[in-house]
Design a protein around this motif. Structure first.
Motif, mmCIF file in Angstrom:
data_model
loop_
_atom_site.group_PDB
_atom_site.id
_atom_site.type_symbol
_atom_site.label_atom_id
_atom_site.label_comp_id
_atom_site.label_asym_id
_atom_site.label_seq_id
_atom_site.Cartn_x
_atom_site.Cartn_y
_atom_site.Cartn_z
ATOM 1 N N LEU A 484 49.426 134.592 94.113
ATOM 2 C CA LEU A 484 50.281 134.322 92.958
ATOM 3 C C LEU A 484 51.105 135.563 92.617
ATOM 4 C CD1 LEU A 484 47.690 132.459 90.684
ATOM 5 C CD2 LEU A 484 49.473 131.425 92.104
ATOM 6 N N SER A 485 52.314 135.328 92.169
ATOM 7 C CA SER A 485 53.177 136.460 91.813
ATOM 8 C C SER A 485 52.662 137.136 90.547
ATOM 9 C CB SER A 485 54.615 135.989 91.611
ATOM 10 O OG SER A 485 54.677 135.025 90.580
ATOM 11 N N GLY A 486 52.938 138.424 90.438
ATOM 12 C CA GLY A 486 52.495 139.195 89.279
ATOM 13 C C GLY A 486 53.641 139.924 88.617
ATOM 14 N N ALA A 493 50.742 147.905 81.841
ATOM 15 C CA ALA A 493 50.391 147.909 80.423
ATOM 16 C C ALA A 493 48.942 147.480 80.223
ATOM 17 C CB ALA A 493 51.330 146.989 79.647
ATOM 18 N N GLY A 494 48.513 146.472 80.986
ATOM 19 C CA GLY A 494 47.135 146.018 80.873
ATOM 20 C C GLY A 494 46.148 147.076 81.312
ATOM 21 N N CYS A 495 46.448 147.749 82.418
ATOM 22 C CA CYS A 495 45.557 148.821 82.897
ATOM 23 C C CYS A 495 45.452 149.941 81.856
ATOM 24 C CB CYS A 495 46.078 149.368 84.219
ATOM 25 S SG CYS A 495 45.904 148.243 85.617
ATOM 26 N N ASN A 496 46.576 150.290 81.248
ATOM 27 C CA ASN A 496 46.553 151.349 80.228
ATOM 28 C C ASN A 496 45.730 150.930 79.016
ATOM 29 O OD1 ASN A 496 48.204 152.898 81.863
ATOM 30 N ND2 ASN A 496 50.094 152.247 80.853
ATOM 31 N N ALA A 497 45.863 149.646 78.623
ATOM 32 C CA ALA A 497 45.145 149.175 77.439
ATOM 33 C C ALA A 497 43.644 149.058 77.698
ATOM 34 C CB ALA A 497 45.712 147.822 76.993
ATOM 35 N N THR A 586 48.760 138.395 87.743
ATOM 36 C CA THR A 586 48.584 139.732 87.172
ATOM 37 C C THR A 586 47.143 139.951 86.735
ATOM 38 O OG1 THR A 586 50.871 139.708 86.388
ATOM 39 C CG2 THR A 586 49.390 141.333 85.402
ATOM 40 N N LEU A 587 46.553 138.939 86.086
ATOM 41 C CA LEU A 587 45.177 139.082 85.596
ATOM 42 C C LEU A 587 44.193 139.329 86.731
ATOM 43 C CD1 LEU A 587 44.921 136.311 82.840
ATOM 44 C CD2 LEU A 587 45.637 138.702 82.636
ATOM 45 N N PHE A 588 44.391 138.659 87.873
ATOM 46 C CA PHE A 588 43.465 138.825 88.988
ATOM 47 C C PHE A 588 43.525 140.231 89.591
ATOM 48 C CE2 PHE A 588 43.862 133.988 89.806
ATOM 49 C CZ PHE A 588 42.938 133.741 88.821
ATOM 50 N N GLN A 589 44.514 141.011 89.178
ATOM 51 C CA GLN A 589 44.573 142.415 89.590
ATOM 52 C C GLN A 589 43.980 143.353 88.539
ATOM 53 O OE1 GLN A 589 48.457 143.464 91.696
ATOM 54 N NE2 GLN A 589 49.009 141.454 90.825
ATOM 55 N N LEU A 590 43.711 142.800 87.346
ATOM 56 C CA LEU A 590 43.079 143.600 86.303
ATOM 57 C C LEU A 590 41.561 143.609 86.418
ATOM 58 C CD1 LEU A 590 45.220 142.612 83.180
ATOM 59 C CD2 LEU A 590 45.253 144.784 84.419
ATOM 60 N N ALA A 618 40.529 134.208 95.038
ATOM 61 C CA ALA A 618 39.992 134.721 96.304
ATOM 62 C C ALA A 618 41.058 135.456 97.104
ATOM 63 C CB ALA A 618 39.404 133.573 97.129
ATOM 64 N N ARG A 619 42.313 135.026 97.011
ATOM 65 C CA ARG A 619 43.380 135.707 97.745
ATOM 66 C C ARG A 619 43.590 137.139 97.258
ATOM 67 N NH1 ARG A 619 45.609 130.500 98.784
ATOM 68 N NH2 ARG A 619 46.333 130.207 96.647
ATOM 69 N N PHE A 620 43.121 137.461 96.059
ATOM 70 C CA PHE A 620 43.224 138.821 95.536
ATOM 71 C C PHE A 620 41.946 139.628 95.795
ATOM 72 C CE2 PHE A 620 46.502 136.637 93.170
ATOM 73 C CZ PHE A 620 47.505 137.593 93.040
ATOM 74 N N GLY A 621 41.001 139.047 96.527
ATOM 75 C CA GLY A 621 39.761 139.757 96.801
ATOM 76 C C GLY A 621 38.803 139.759 95.629
ATOM 77 N N CYS A 622 38.856 138.742 94.778
ATOM 78 C CA CYS A 622 37.964 138.660 93.619
ATOM 79 C C CYS A 622 36.661 137.964 93.994
ATOM 80 C CB CYS A 622 38.635 137.881 92.485
ATOM 81 S SG CYS A 622 40.141 138.643 91.839
ATOM 82 N N ALA A 623 35.581 138.368 93.351
ATOM 83 C CA ALA A 623 34.345 137.596 93.383
ATOM 84 C C ALA A 623 34.496 136.452 92.398
ATOM 85 C CB ALA A 623 33.155 138.478 93.013
ATOM 86 N N VAL A 624 34.146 135.237 92.811
ATOM 87 C CA VAL A 624 34.475 134.045 92.045
ATOM 88 C C VAL A 624 33.208 133.289 91.673
ATOM 89 C CG1 VAL A 624 35.783 131.884 92.016
ATOM 90 C CG2 VAL A 624 36.677 133.866 93.259
ATOM 91 N N ALA A 625 33.156 132.829 90.428
ATOM 92 C CA ALA A 625 32.100 131.932 89.969
ATOM 93 C C ALA A 625 32.739 130.708 89.337
ATOM 94 C CB ALA A 625 31.176 132.625 88.970
#
Length: 699
Positions: A484-486, A493-497, A586-590, A618-625
């Protein structure tokens, strides 16, 4: 890949002979009433019904005497597996050239070459290279293992060496029909018209390393058995050999359509048609109610009635229909391929939701601005509204997505000769049960589909149960979509916050589910007091409701910040509500710890759930539940296997989050495994785009 060297110039007399033979052969084969038998494995290989994504290529073996009948297998297989790409291995001599020119208009390209003998170069090495390339691309190669000059029914070593090196199976095929025999070394079978024929596919032969002799014996026996079995009821009885194995249990009529877009044209059942027409006034009232709730756009409400004053673009126009965001995202790779490879084409996409239209605008802005890609809201399934829509747009093909099946829409297209296809076809058990209660409507509708590219073998089987004919499985588009596009600015901004706070995400949540998520968050905060929980409701308009629930769960905390109001979380905020559209990328990268919603509800069954697409995180390398209510995505979760976790209660969800927060290596391990599966079939959109173009050309 060029399948053969350029042919020498042919005389008018040779062209006349080729055309005469082609017309006679085609006439004889198409007027023959064929029946098809196959072992389960052979059928699954031919129709790509295996559940392993893009399968490798396939070798199909005939005795040389059946060469003239081999197109019958192609004509049976192509409508049921339109993604098949067939080549035939033929010698480089004059007879081989003649045969190649005869079958070429039937979309059967030749690869020229035979085994090199006595120091003579017969093109064997070059042909082998071309075949290996074709097999790597998933194509099917037809071979005659006793050709080109015999001995009769003696296996030449080339096909066995090829199967051993590439690891692809060999399907032994016998073909017989009403015929005469040519006075050739193999007594070639020449078909006669208006007879009966039979195609028999035996158990595939797998050539193991160092076992060519055993494989040769096995292939010879199975080819003999298949050819003998094919002759039992086809009107021709060659010398009797060993009987066919008992696994050949299917026996179904074989038609020989020229192309998968040729299908039976039928109308919707009268009752469905009449009911939809009678409900038209109530549907208009429903649209106005949706408009007041913000689910329709006032200036475009008339599109739902099939009305439009915008001109139709000149040239080919393919119509895609996707229900909402998820379906729209899944077809984006196919849209991109068509836009990039076919400059003359225009694409019309209809959706049933405003969010679906916004997804197109966000993901393909240039195509929307240039008007090569158009969006309209789909007309409701009222016969006169659908006819009005078709009269205005005159599409060359309709491509439905997943389970968007509307009887009047399909019937109207068939009445106007517009082929209707389905990509990423999905039928849950509940949907199958529902359609089975309207068997006649479902049967007429399914029989009208040109072809169905199902997302899984289970879905393919359900489509067939309802009466669809040309069904094949070639993979799930959700494993072919890009991440997904980010928004880089929001990400920064999210990382800083967030800083170094522990964080997890509950994505695409639904009503009745947030309470369980908030309960889990409170449990995890006992071990991680500075935990941040990000909740992204599936429908952004629910943001205020979710924020209110968060306030009740954490009464001492400040009101939950909402992304729709431009707010970011502070260190005092345990919850951040991201109530906007298109920001999951974007969230899946946070955070790499993601729970997918629409799946964890109270046990009273008041909310059916169904899950959401786990391939997206999963495409972002996240662990998923996920919760256990995943009926719409069972195959996706099964494919991801141990890369995902199913939880049944808020307590189990809390334990999973704590485990992931305390073990970053485990998160990385599961994320890598999930990413490998979720991105494994990047060529699927290309195959489907090619198939759609072929369907349009032959409409």
């Amino acid at each position: 890949m060029s399948p053969s060297p350029p042919a020498p110039e042919v005389s008018w007399s040779q062209r006349f002979i080729e055309k005469a033979i082609r017309q006679w052969l085609g006439f004889s084969l198409r007027t023959t009433r064929w029946h098809f038998d196959a072992t389960p494995e052979a059928r699954a290989l031919l129709l790509k019904e295996r559940g392993d994504g893009q399968q490798p290529g396939l070798l199909v073996a005939f005795w040389h005497e059946a060469l003239a009948l081999s197109p019958a297998l192609w004509w049976w297989t192509e409508p049921r597996n339109p993604s098949m790409q067939l080549h035939v291995l033929i010698s480089r001599n004059r007879d081989g050239r003649l045969i190649a020119n005869i079958v070429a208009p039937w979309r059967i390209p030749a690869i020229h070459g035979s085994s090199d003998k006595k120091g003579k170069n017969k093109g064997g090495a070059a042909a082998l290279r071309q075949i290996r390339i074709a097999l790597e691309q998933g194509h099917t190669i037809a071979v005659m293992p006793d050709g080109p000059k015999g001995p009769h029914r003696h296996i030449q070593p080339g096909v066995l060496a090829l199967a051993e090196k590439t690891g692809v199976p060999i399907i032994p095929v016998g073909v017989q029909c009403r015929c005469i025999h040519a006075p050739s070394w193999d007594r070639m079978i020449l078909p006669l018209p208006f007879g009966r024929g039979r195609i028999v596919c035996g158990e595939p032969v797998h050539v193991k390393d160092g076992k060519r002799e055993a494989a040769a014996t096995q292939l010879r026996e199975r080819l003999n058995a298949a050819q003998e079995e094919a002759g039992r009821s086809a009107g021709s009885y060659p010398e009797r050999l060993a009987p066919m194995p008992p696994q050949c249990v299917t026996d179904e009529p074989v038609s020989a359509p020229a192309h998968p877009s040729v299908t039976q044209r039928t109308g919707a059942p009268f009752l469905w048609n009449a009911l939809a027409s009678a409900l038209a006034p109530a549907l208009i009232v429903m649209l106005r109610y949706r408009l007041r709730r913000g689910k329709e756009l006032g200036g475009r409400l008339w599109e739902r009635l099939g009305l439009d004053d915008a001109p139709r673009p000149v040239g080919p126009l393919v119509w895609f229909h996707a229900a909402s965001v998820g379906e729209t995202v899944s077809i984006l790779p196919v849209l991109r391929v068509l836009l990039e490879t076919t400059p003359a084409i225009h694409i019309l996409v209809t959706t049933g939701t405003v969010t679906g239209s916004r997804t197109l605008t966000r993901e393909l802005p240039q195509a929307m601005e240039s008007e090569r890609l158009l969006h309209r809201f789909v007309p409701l399934d009222v016969p006169r509204w659908v006819r009005r829509f078709l009269h205005h747009w005159r599409p060359d093909c309709l491509v439905l997505t997943e389970s968007e099946l509307w009887p009047n829409m399909i019937a109207a297209c068939n009445a106007q000769g517009i082929p209707v296809t389905v990509i990423n076809g999905r039928l849950s058990r509940a949907a199958l049960s529902g359609w089975q209660r309207a068997r006649r409507t479902a049967g007429v509708m399914m029989a009208s589909l040109s072809w169905v590219a199902a997302r899984s073998p289970e879905d393919a089987a359900r489509f067939r149960m309802l009466g669809a004919n040309n069904v094949f499985y070639d993979g799930d588009l959700k494993t072919a979509a890009p991440p997904l596009s980010g928004d880089p600015e929001l990400l920064q901004a999210g990382c800083n916050a967030i800083g170094k706070r522990p964080v997890w995400i509950a994505a695409s949540t639904h009503p009745g589910e947030e309470q369980n998520i908030l309960t889990a968050a409170k449990i995890v905060m006992r071990s991680y007091p500075d935990l941040l929980t990000i909740i992204a409701p599936r429908h952004p308009e629910r943001g205020a409701t979710v924020a209110s629930e968060a306030q009740r769960a954490f009464p001492s905390a400040p009101p939950a910040p909402r992304r729709s109001q431009g707010k970011l979380p502070t260190n005092a905020d345990p919850i951040w509500v991201v109530d906007t559209l298109g920001e999951l990328g974007t969230l899946f990268q946070l955070s790499s710890i993601v729970f997918m919603g629409n799946s964890l509800f109270p046990a009273d069954g008041t909310a059916p759930g169904g899950g959401h697409n786990p391939f997206e995180p999963a495409r972002f390398g996240c662990a998923v539940a996920s919760g256990s209510a995943i009926s719409n995505f069972e195959e996706a979760f099964e494919a991801l296997g141990n890369a995902t976790t199913i939880v049944n209660t808020p307590q189990e969800l809390a334990r999973w989050v704590e485990t992931m927060l305390s073990n970053p290596d485990l998160v990385a391990q599961r994320g890598a495994a999930g990413r490998a599966i979720a991105t494994r079939d990047q060529a699927l959109p290309i195959r489907l785009a090619d198939l759609i173009q072929r369907t349009m050309r032959h409409a």
